[in-house]
Structure formats: structure tokens, C-alpha cells
Design an enzyme around this catalytic site. Structure first.
Site, PDB file in Angstrom:
ATOM      1  N   GLY A   1      -0.601  -0.442   9.027  1.00 51.48           N
ATOM      2  CA  GLY A   1      -0.769   0.479  10.150  1.00 51.48           C
ATOM      3  C   GLY A   1      -2.142   0.239  10.775  1.00 51.48           C
ATOM      4  O   GLY A   1      -2.984  -0.446  10.187  1.00 51.48           O
TER       5      GLY A   1
ATOM      6  N   GLN B   1      -4.934   1.787  11.095  1.00 57.45           N
ATOM      7  CA  GLN B   1      -6.156   2.041  10.316  1.00 57.45           C
ATOM      8  C   GLN B   1      -5.990   1.653   8.844  1.00 57.45           C
ATOM      9  O   GLN B   1      -6.647   2.212   7.961  1.00 57.45           O
ATOM     10  CB  GLN B   1      -6.575   3.502  10.463  1.00 57.45           C
ATOM     11  CG  GLN B   1      -7.221   3.792  11.813  1.00 57.45           C
ATOM     12  CD  GLN B   1      -8.522   3.012  12.010  1.00 57.45           C
ATOM     13  OE1 GLN B   1      -9.205   2.641  11.066  1.00 57.45           O
ATOM     14  NE2 GLN B   1      -8.866   2.759  13.268  1.00 57.45           N
ATOM     15  N   SER B   2      -5.138   0.666   8.579  1.00 61.85           N
ATOM     16  CA  SER B   2      -4.865   0.247   7.205  1.00 61.85           C
ATOM     17  C   SER B   2      -6.134  -0.190   6.465  1.00 61.85           C
ATOM     18  O   SER B   2      -6.883  -1.057   6.926  1.00 61.85           O
ATOM     19  CB  SER B   2      -3.868  -0.904   7.237  1.00 61.85           C
ATOM     20  OG  SER B   2      -3.974  -1.691   6.070  1.00 61.85           O
ATOM     21  N   ASN B   3      -6.367   0.421   5.297  1.00 61.29           N
ATOM     22  CA  ASN B   3      -7.492   0.004   4.445  1.00 61.29           C
ATOM     23  C   ASN B   3      -7.200  -1.340   3.798  1.00 61.29           C
ATOM     24  O   ASN B   3      -8.103  -2.121   3.530  1.00 61.29           O
ATOM     25  CB  ASN B   3      -7.717   1.026   3.328  1.00 61.29           C
ATOM     26  CG  ASN B   3      -7.877   2.420   3.858  1.00 61.29           C
ATOM     27  OD1 ASN B   3      -8.723   2.670   4.705  1.00 61.29           O
ATOM     28  ND2 ASN B   3      -7.046   3.350   3.391  1.00 61.29           N
TER      29      ASN B   3
ATOM     30  N   THR C   1      -5.717  -3.942   5.041  1.00 63.92           N
ATOM     31  CA  THR C   1      -6.050  -5.100   5.879  1.00 63.92           C
ATOM     32  C   THR C   1      -7.552  -5.389   5.823  1.00 63.92           C
ATOM     33  O   THR C   1      -7.963  -6.543   5.776  1.00 63.92           O
ATOM     34  CB  THR C   1      -5.599  -4.908   7.343  1.00 63.92           C
ATOM     35  OG1 THR C   1      -6.240  -3.760   7.886  1.00 63.92           O
ATOM     36  CG2 THR C   1      -4.092  -4.752   7.451  1.00 63.92           C
TER      37      THR C   1
END
Ligand SMILES: *Cc1c(COP(=O)(O)O)cnc(C)c1O
Length: 390
Positions: free
Chosen positions: A93, A95-97, A99
Site C-alpha cells: 500500500g 505507506q507500506s513499511n 517497501t
């Protein structure tokens, strides 16, 4: 030192974490603020700081999983050109942590990274400032870490969350990298569907057991009766379940007693039974790799306890109740949770331990008296806060 039994100990791992265990500490203000029940049992809430387990950027639970992927990344060769990997590719998504942690690992290994972000999420459409949501937090940090970011447009695939299990939408991106002479290596969302994705948290179970017996008390071992953790893509919970089962099998270990592990569902996009089956499969897969004698028998559906009651309105949407819990922890114990995962998990912990009472009266200590210790796993994620300004 976390010592693992064979064959687990021989599975290749490339260390990203500090050589010492991530800290475990009590949350005194939170513990004393919860309504106490009319029993003689005292419950203490502790936090395991997976947000402080590695020196790499945006530290959180994904580094522990990625430690077991790196040997595979480094030995992988393109089937057509035999070239080594040049580019890590992953998705999430906006704001994926995950990534951001993959981007940090790519930088650390001297590789490029391509981050694919899904725009068609409730979190993006409900963001109070969409431009800000697309630019700040983990997105900004991925850019600082050198990633190329592509957005997957709303119509490019039918997805409602980041934990669906198809990768068809990834193929075109891998092909264009190959056409450009690169060798991509794809890491699925949260690394959970990667065959090695569950090993990191299986190892973490042994780390927790080691801390219970050696670090936390000088006089007696401290056993965490009940562990709470977020369940997103699932291999954090699944790995812990598998690891604690293996500990039980090693009955000589001082921490081999059975545990309650509750996964707080963060993105319940499907019926609970779907998520339960998925976690069961991931846990058994990890279990068979680390040396459980009979994973299909050893890990049962009853071992997979999921609570969908704290997911709020949608994945990555910050509701008022979660914000309230985050503020309570921040203003009470001075601890920062994150808006997407750990805030909701802490709502779950407070629900189970406080208002509703630990729904396990009579278990563990024989029902009366004693001390209960609840472990909340802080999986990180604070870097997303910039995207959640009000
Ligand atoms: C990814 C993530 C989780 C969820 O872990 P899964 O293994 O995907 O279930 C929890 N907390 C944070 C902060 C995360 O980034």
C-alpha cells in the site's frame, strides 16, 4: 545468543539485526491504568521492540524476515542470462513499511529497488490530504533510499488491500526490467508468501524464550503467557506460532510451555476462516522447514487465534479510537506506536487485558493467584506518521 536446534540452525541467514535481542521492557503506566479484576492475579504488559532490532532505516518486523531471504537473493541467477540479481522489486500500500525496509536492504546490499505502490486503497481515498499521503512518510524515505517508485493505478488490477495473493500485475514490471538488462528479484507483499518468509519470526520465538530465561529476571524466569501481534500479510504471526511449537518439541528448554498467541487482524478483507487457513498454511510451511516432526499434526487450527474486532474501518485508515490509544501510550509511557498496525494491536491488548479481562481465566497458573505477563510485539511503522497529519 539465540541458539536454534538443527535443522533450523543450519538454514542460511544474513544478519541485518543487532547481535543482541531486540529489547523487552514493561509498560508501567499502561499496566497500572487498566482496570484490575477482582482476582489475585497481577498482569504486567511488556513490549518487545522490533522497531529497535536493526540499525537499518525504518526498522520494523520485515528485517527479521528479510534476513532469511538474502542468501537466496545473493545466490539467485537469471535463468536466461545467469546474471546475479540487480534489482529488488516489491509491492505494498502507499505507506507500506515493508517497501521501505526492502529499499533499505537493497541499498545495504548495493542493489537497486523498484517499489510498486497500490493507489486503490481505502486509506488513500479517505486521506485528508491525498497529495501529502503520496509524498511523505515511507514514500519519501523510499526515495531517499534510492528506490524507483511506480504507482499501480486503480484500474490496473482488482485489489482492495495489499494482501491478496496474485502477482499477475507484477509481471509487466519484471519483464521491462529484464528487457533493460536487469535481473529482478520479486519479494511479495510483507515477504509472507515467500517460501522463506516465516523463518525470521520462528527464530524470534527462540529469542523471546532466551530473554525469558536469561535476561529479564535475575531470580526466576519470566514466561510470557499471552503474546499479541499484528496480523497483516501473516508470516510474523505464522512464524511465531511455528517457532513456539518447535520450542515445545524441545521439551528440555526451560521456556517450552505452550503459549497463547493472538493475532490482531489489520486487514480482514475476507471471512475469518480464510485468514485462519492462510496463517495455518504459512505456519506449517515454516514448521516443516525448521524441523517440526509433524507440522500438520503439531500445528492445529486451534493454534491460530485471530481477532478481527480491532481492525477499524479499513486497512491503514486511522480511526479516532486508534488515535486515542496511540495518544494514551504516547502521553502515558512516552512510547510511539504506529497508525496502521501497532495502534490497533494495542487496542486489542487493552481490550483483552482490561475491559474484557484476559479471556483465559483458569489457564496457565491454575486459575488463582500469581503473575501474568502479556507481551505486545511492537513491529515498527512509525515512519508513516507524516502521511497522517490532521
Ligand atoms: C508489515 C507490518 C506488520 C504485519 O506483519 P505481517 O507479517 O505482514 O502480518 C505489523 N506491523 C508493522 C509495523 C508492519 O510494517
Amino acid at each position: 545468543m539465540t541458539t536454534l536446534p538443527e535443522p533450523f540452525a543450519s538454514i542460511p541467514r544474513h544478519q541485518l539485526l543487532y547481535p543482541h535481542p531486540s529489547p523487552i521492557h514493561p509498560l508501567p503506566k499502561l499496566t497500572s491504568s487498566l482496570p484490575s479484576k477482582p482476582t489475585t492475579t497481577t498482569t504486567t504488559i511488556w513490549a518487545k521492540r522490533e522497531d529497535q532490532s536493526s540499525p537499518l532505516a525504518c526498522c520494523g518486523n520485515k528485517f527479521r524476515k528479510l534476513e532469511y531471504l538474502i542468501p537466496d537473493i545473493l545466490s539467485h541467477r537469471s535463468p536466461t542470462t545467469s546474471s546475479p540479481v540487480t534489482t529488488l522489486v516489491t509491492e505494498g500500500g502507499i505507506q507500506s513499511n515493508h517497501t521501505a525496509q526492502v529499499a533499505a536492504v537493497a541499498a545495504y546490499l548495493g542493489l537497486e529497488s523498484l517499489v510498486l505502490l497500490h493507489r486503490n486503497t481505502a486509506a488513500f481515498s479517505s486521506a485528508s490530504d491525498q497529495t501529502n499521503y503520496l509524498k511523505t512518510g515511507n514514500v519519501q524515505i523510499c526515495t531517499l533510499l534510492g528506490s524507483t517508485i511506480h504507482y499501480l493505478e486503480p484500474n490496473s488490477q482488482k485489489r482492495t488491500s495489499t494482501n491478496e495473493d496474485t502477482t499477475d500485475h507484477i509481471e509487466p514490471h519484471l519483464s521491462s526490467l529484464r528487457e533493460a538488462g536487469k535481473t529482478p528479484y520479486f519479494i511479495p507483499s510483507g515477504a509472507s508468501l515467500h517460501p522463506l518468509g516465516g523463518l525470521g519470526y520462528a527464530r524470534c520465538a527462540f529469542e523471546i524464550a532466551d530473554q525469558e530465561t536469561h535476561h529479564l529476571s535475575h531470580t526466576q524466569s519470566k514466561i510470557f503467557d499471552h503474546i499479541f501481534v499484528a496480523c497483516g500479510s501473516g508470516s510474523t504471526l505464522a512464524g511465531l506460532i511455528a517457532g513456539f511449537k518447535l520450542l515445545q518439541q524441545e521439551s528440555k528448554h526451560p521456556s517450552s510451555s505452550p503459549r497463547k498467541i493472538t493475532g490482531i487482524l489489520i486487514s480482514p478483507t475476507k471471512p475469518l476462516s480464510y485468514h485462519q487457513t492462510r496463517i495455518l498454511t504459512l505456519a506449517r510451511e515454516a514448521g516443516s522447514k525448521i524441523g517440526l516432526r509433524n507440522p500438520a499434526q503439531d500445528i492445529t487450527p486451534e493454534d491460530v487465534v485471530l481477532d478481527a474486532g480491532y481492525a477499524g474501518s479499513a486497512y491503514a485508515v486511522l480511526d479516532g479510537s486508534t488515535r486515542g490509544v496511540v495518544e494514551r501510550l504516547a502521553r502515558g509511557d512516552g512510547i510511539l506506536l504506529d497508525p496502521v498496525y501497532t495502534g490497533k494491536v494495542m487496542e486489542g491488548v487493552m481490550g483483552w487485558v482490561g475491559e474484557e479481562g484476559l479471556r483465559e481465566e483458569g489457564d496457565g497458573d491454575g486459575g488463582g493467584g500469581g503473575e501474568k505477563n502479556v507481551l505486545f510485539i511492537h513491529t515498527g511503522g512509525q515512519a508513516a506518521w507524516g502521511a497522517y497529519v490532521q
